[in-house]
Design an enzyme around this catalytic site. Structure first.
Site, PDB file in Angstrom:
ATOM      1  N   SER A 203      20.422   9.315   6.776  1.00  0.00           N
ATOM      2  CA  SER A 203      21.004   9.852   5.545  1.00  0.00           C
ATOM      3  C   SER A 203      20.129   9.545   4.344  1.00  0.00           C
ATOM      4  CB  SER A 203      22.408   9.279   5.335  1.00  0.00           C
ATOM      5  OG  SER A 203      22.360   7.865   5.196  1.00  0.00           O
ATOM      6  N   ARG A 207      18.602  13.127   2.764  1.00  0.00           N
ATOM      7  CA  ARG A 207      19.143  13.526   1.467  1.00  0.00           C
ATOM      8  C   ARG A 207      18.015  13.881   0.501  1.00  0.00           C
ATOM      9  NH1 ARG A 207      21.597   9.382   0.707  1.00  0.00           N
ATOM     10  NH2 ARG A 207      23.752   9.972   1.196  1.00  0.00           N
ATOM     11  N   ASN A 211      16.925  17.974  -0.554  1.00  0.00           N
ATOM     12  CA  ASN A 211      16.956  18.444  -1.944  1.00  0.00           C
ATOM     13  C   ASN A 211      15.585  18.916  -2.415  1.00  0.00           C
ATOM     14  OD1 ASN A 211      19.685  17.882  -3.569  1.00  0.00           O
ATOM     15  ND2 ASN A 211      19.473  16.315  -1.995  1.00  0.00           N
TER      16      ASN A 211
END
Length: 273
Positions: A203, A207, A211
């Site tokens: 994670s 993440r 993005n």
């Protein structure tokens, strides 16, 4: 020949998303993305050089503008670390500052115009494929997250001892009582903790990568609109400016989130259950 060299949307996006790779072993897995590695290292030197330049010109009197800016930045990071971590911050605060600044610089490479930079890479540096945003490469973000993960395990063992860490892995969060059920409970505890240990670097890395990769794709799609005519070019400029302004928030926010998760994970390693 003209048809073979004709630029299509697929070839345009594919060109900008192709890494400059070098094999370091047998098989397609053992490929080094030279562009991500070199750009990340250079930006690391830029960050360290900037802080060294500020420290070199620091005075004990009235600070100049760059010294005041860095002092505010350092105080902000130290305050964030103090709010999360109650122990000695001699390691965790500088680590968080280093990680946050490095990720911010790598994210900020996304502000450079992709087509202009591609022309410079190819005609000036003679590099046909070169991606300039290291954090849009999952290898970079996973390497950063894995480093934080290893620090987390190191501090868990350093603070609790190897025996204490193993006890925590097998005995929390459900405990091992009653004794007749302890083998089953220990298995559940191990499974629960392994899921947590595996999910943290995944994670943490995905993440940031998701993005930045999405932002890169949107920029490419907007610039591709500019090739469909005057209206498309005007729309691309307007939408590109709007997205660039919004992307400033994404670049800073993702660096902040990555830094804060670094503090949180190392802080959790010091906690006892």
């Amino acid at each position: 020949m003209a048809a073979e060299k004709e630029l299509t949307p697929t070839s345009y996006i594919g060109h900008h998303l192709t890494f400059f790779q070098h094999p370091v072993g047998e098989g397609s897995f053992w490929m080094l993305n030279v562009d991500s590695f070199v750009t990340a290292v250079l930006l690391g030197f830029v960050g360290v050089g900037f802080l060294w330049w500020v420290v070199r010109g620091a005075t004990s009197g009235v600070p100049n503008k760059r010294q005041a800016f860095v002092e505010i930045l350092c105080d902000f990071v130290d305050r964030q670390a103090r709010d999360v971590f109650q122990g000695d911050r001699k390691f965790i605060a500088p680590t968080a500052l280093t990680v946050g600044l490095w990720v911010l610089l790598m994210n900020a490479m996304d502000f450079l115009p992709v087509d202009i930079m591609a022309w410079i890479y190819e005609h000036v540096l003679h590099l046909h494929n070169w991606r300039g945003v290291p954090t849009a490469d999952v290898n970079t973000t996973f390497a950063l997250a894995l480093t934080v993960w290893l620090l987390m395990i190191y501090f868990s063992i350093a603070v609790k001892g190897l025996g204490g860490w193993i006890h925590e892995v097998f005995c929390t969060p459900f405990g091992i009582k009653p004794l007749w059920a302890s083998p089953l409970l220990a298995s559940f505890n191990l499974l629960f903790n392994m899921v947590e240990y595996i999910s943290k670097p995944l994670s943490h890395s995905l993440r940031l990568f998701g993005n930045m990769y999405a932002g890169e794709i949107i920029f490419l799609l907007l610039w591709m609109m500019a090739g469909v005519g005057l209206l498309g070019a005007a729309s691309a400029v307007v939408l590109g400016v709007v997205w660039a302004i919004f992307h400033i928030l994404i670049v800073g926010l993702q660096a902040y989130i990555f830094m804060m998760l670094t503090i949180v994970y190392i802080s959790m390693a010091h906690e006892s259950h």
